[in-house]
Scaffold this motif. Structure first.
Motif, PDB file in Angstrom:
ATOM      1  N   ALA A   1     -28.408 -43.983   3.934  1.00 44.21           N
ATOM      2  CA  ALA A   1     -27.668 -45.577   3.924  1.00 44.21           C
ATOM      3  C   ALA A   1     -27.306 -45.757   5.030  1.00 44.21           C
ATOM      4  N   ASN A   2     -27.306 -44.920   6.287  1.00 42.08           N
ATOM      5  CA  ASN A   2     -26.911 -44.916   7.506  1.00 42.08           C
ATOM      6  C   ASN A   2     -25.445 -45.115   7.385  1.00 42.08           C
ATOM      7  N   THR A   3     -24.465 -44.092   6.930  1.00 45.95           N
ATOM      8  CA  THR A   3     -23.228 -44.315   6.633  1.00 45.95           C
ATOM      9  C   THR A   3     -22.295 -43.746   7.721  1.00 45.95           C
ATOM     10  N   LEU A   4     -22.851 -42.662   8.742  1.00 49.61           N
ATOM     11  CA  LEU A   4     -22.011 -42.189   9.430  1.00 49.61           C
ATOM     12  C   LEU A   4     -21.221 -43.031  10.452  1.00 49.61           C
ATOM     13  N   PRO A   5     -22.072 -43.979  10.984  1.00 49.41           N
ATOM     14  CA  PRO A   5     -21.307 -44.866  11.951  1.00 49.41           C
ATOM     15  C   PRO A   5     -19.878 -45.729  11.224  1.00 49.41           C
ATOM     16  N   ALA A   6     -20.192 -46.266   9.978  1.00 49.57           N
ATOM     17  CA  ALA A   6     -19.125 -46.683   9.155  1.00 49.57           C
ATOM     18  C   ALA A   6     -17.972 -45.737   9.027  1.00 49.57           C
ATOM     19  N   LEU A   7     -18.348 -44.318   8.657  1.00 50.44           N
ATOM     20  CA  LEU A   7     -17.264 -43.379   8.433  1.00 50.44           C
ATOM     21  C   LEU A   7     -16.497 -43.250   9.867  1.00 50.44           C
ATOM     22  N   ILE A   8     -17.073 -43.244  10.938  1.00 48.94           N
ATOM     23  CA  ILE A   8     -16.794 -42.854  12.199  1.00 48.94           C
ATOM     24  C   ILE A   8     -15.554 -44.024  12.665  1.00 48.94           C
ATOM     25  N   GLY A   9     -15.961 -45.254  12.226  1.00 44.52           N
ATOM     26  CA  GLY A   9     -15.116 -46.293  12.383  1.00 44.52           C
ATOM     27  C   GLY A   9     -14.014 -46.255  11.528  1.00 44.52           C
ATOM     28  N   ILE A  10     -14.093 -45.710  10.369  1.00 46.99           N
ATOM     29  CA  ILE A  10     -12.832 -45.676   9.463  1.00 46.99           C
ATOM     30  C   ILE A  10     -11.875 -44.837  10.164  1.00 46.99           C
ATOM     31  N   LEU A  11     -12.456 -43.540  10.669  1.00 44.45           N
ATOM     32  CA  LEU A  11     -11.742 -42.227  11.223  1.00 44.45           C
ATOM     33  C   LEU A  11     -10.688 -43.029  12.428  1.00 44.45           C
TER      34      LEU A  11
END
Length: 357
Positions: free
Chosen positions: A282-292
């Motif tokens: 689901a290409n979640t990695l960018p969103a997770l980095i943004g939350i970090l």
């Protein structure tokens, strides 16, 4: 307090009666087989308790004053209402369940009395009522009654889960919201997580998570989180499409209030191989980095926990999150986060260091 004796042991009446009603044939204290099931009021102990409360200016427990029940009149009213639940008149049933809903909301004492009056099996039958108001009130009654811990077993024993799931799928939005909240309440008992997970509840909860009102989404998320603590339910949730719904919540501005819930559930799911695959796809990695990179401590540590689960033993993903800017926020979290956040951040930073080497 209503204390009674049974085979030379003394108990609070509500609890020993429920023990017997659940089919137990032994004394819960001595484990000896019960020769009879006659409950004898222990007036001496009741009087001592009442006197002690009076002397210490403490309210009488369990609805008793000077050994006499304050709830005796309430019980007769409740029994009459429970009888009306089986009336042939739709209006009479509707009015009775509405009154029981009101009573069940008020106090623990009422929840105990309503259950003792035999209301739970009748209310479960009304969950499939074609009358919308009756169904809404019935599911809300079951929700209210489930708040009292000992009622959970009675609700499960009555076979309520199948009917609750039916309400969750096809009821009004209010009924669906309360059905989700009821499943959460019942799933607090670990053994119930298995039964509820196998009942078809999870796909219906995921649908509410995607399409419900803000309150409905919250109720669904809470129930799904609790159910997914049990390993066997994680695969069911993934197959029901939960990852797609959760990832959408991370990036959808209209769902910003659900980011906390989405991350919490994803952090629980991330230990499951199918869930990992779905999260990455689901290409979640960018969103997770943004939350970090935000200032929300709880969300940051959940994002770090998810990334650690996804990237462990995967050099390619580690290099990817490094390029996306994970290092600086992880260093900040390792210095300023909670103990859990620091631990996750330090582990990820160590993996990133090795990957770069």
């Amino acid at each position: 307090i209503d204390v009674v004796s049974l085979q030379w042991q003394t108990y609070e009446r509500a609890y020993i009666q429920r023990w017997i009603d659940c089919g137990n044939l032994t004394c819960p204290k001595t484990q000896q087989k019960l020769e009879n099931f006659t409950l004898t009021p222990n007036y001496v102990l009741r009087s001592l308790i009442s006197r002690w409360c009076t002397e210490h200016n403490i309210e009488q427990p369990g609805g008793y004053i000077n050994g006499r029940s304050k709830n005796r009149g309430d019980m007769s009213v409740i029994r009459a209402l429970v009888q009306r639940l089986s009336s042939r008149s739709t209006e009479d049933r509707r009015n009775a369940v509405s009154e029981i809903r009101s009573l069940s909301k008020r106090s623990t004492d009422n929840r105990i009395l309503i259950a003792e009056a035999g209301a739970i099996p009748v209310l479960v039958n009304l969950l499939t009522s074609e009358d919308v108001a009756t169904q809404e009130n019935a599911i809300t009654c079951v929700l209210n009654l489930s708040i009292y811990e000992n009622n959970k077993e009675l609700i499960m024993f009555s076979g309520a889960v199948t009917s609750i799931v039916q309400v969750l799928r096809a009821g009004t939005m209010e009924a669906r919201e309360n059905a989700a909240a009821t499943l959460f309440s019942l799933s607090l008992a670990d053994e119930n997580k298995i039964l509820i997970g196998g009942s078809g509840a999870i796909p219906a909860l995921v649908d509410l998570l995607e399409n419900g009102t803000p309150r409905g989404k919250k109720d669904a998320a809470t129930a799904l989180f609790n159910l997914c603590i049990y390993q066997g339910n994680k695969g069911r949730a993934v197959r029901a499409g939960i990852v797609t719904a959760l990832v959408k919540m991370l990036s959808d501005s209209s769902s910003h209030r659900m980011v906390d819930e989405a991350l919490t559930i994803l952090s629980v799911l991330a230990s499951n191989l199918d869930a990992k695959s779905a999260i990455v796809k689901a290409n979640t990695l960018p969103a997770l980095i943004g939350i970090l990179q935000t200032d929300q401590t709880r969300n940051r540590e959940n994002a770090a926990a998810i990334l650690l689960s996804l990237c462990k033993r995967d050099t390619e993903k580690l290099i990817t999150i490094g390029r996306l800017g994970a290092v600086v926020p992880l260093m900040d979290l390792s210095n300023n986060g909670t103990e859990r956040g620091k631990r996750k951040a330090v582990s990820l930073l160590e993996l990133l260091r090795k990957a770069c080497q």
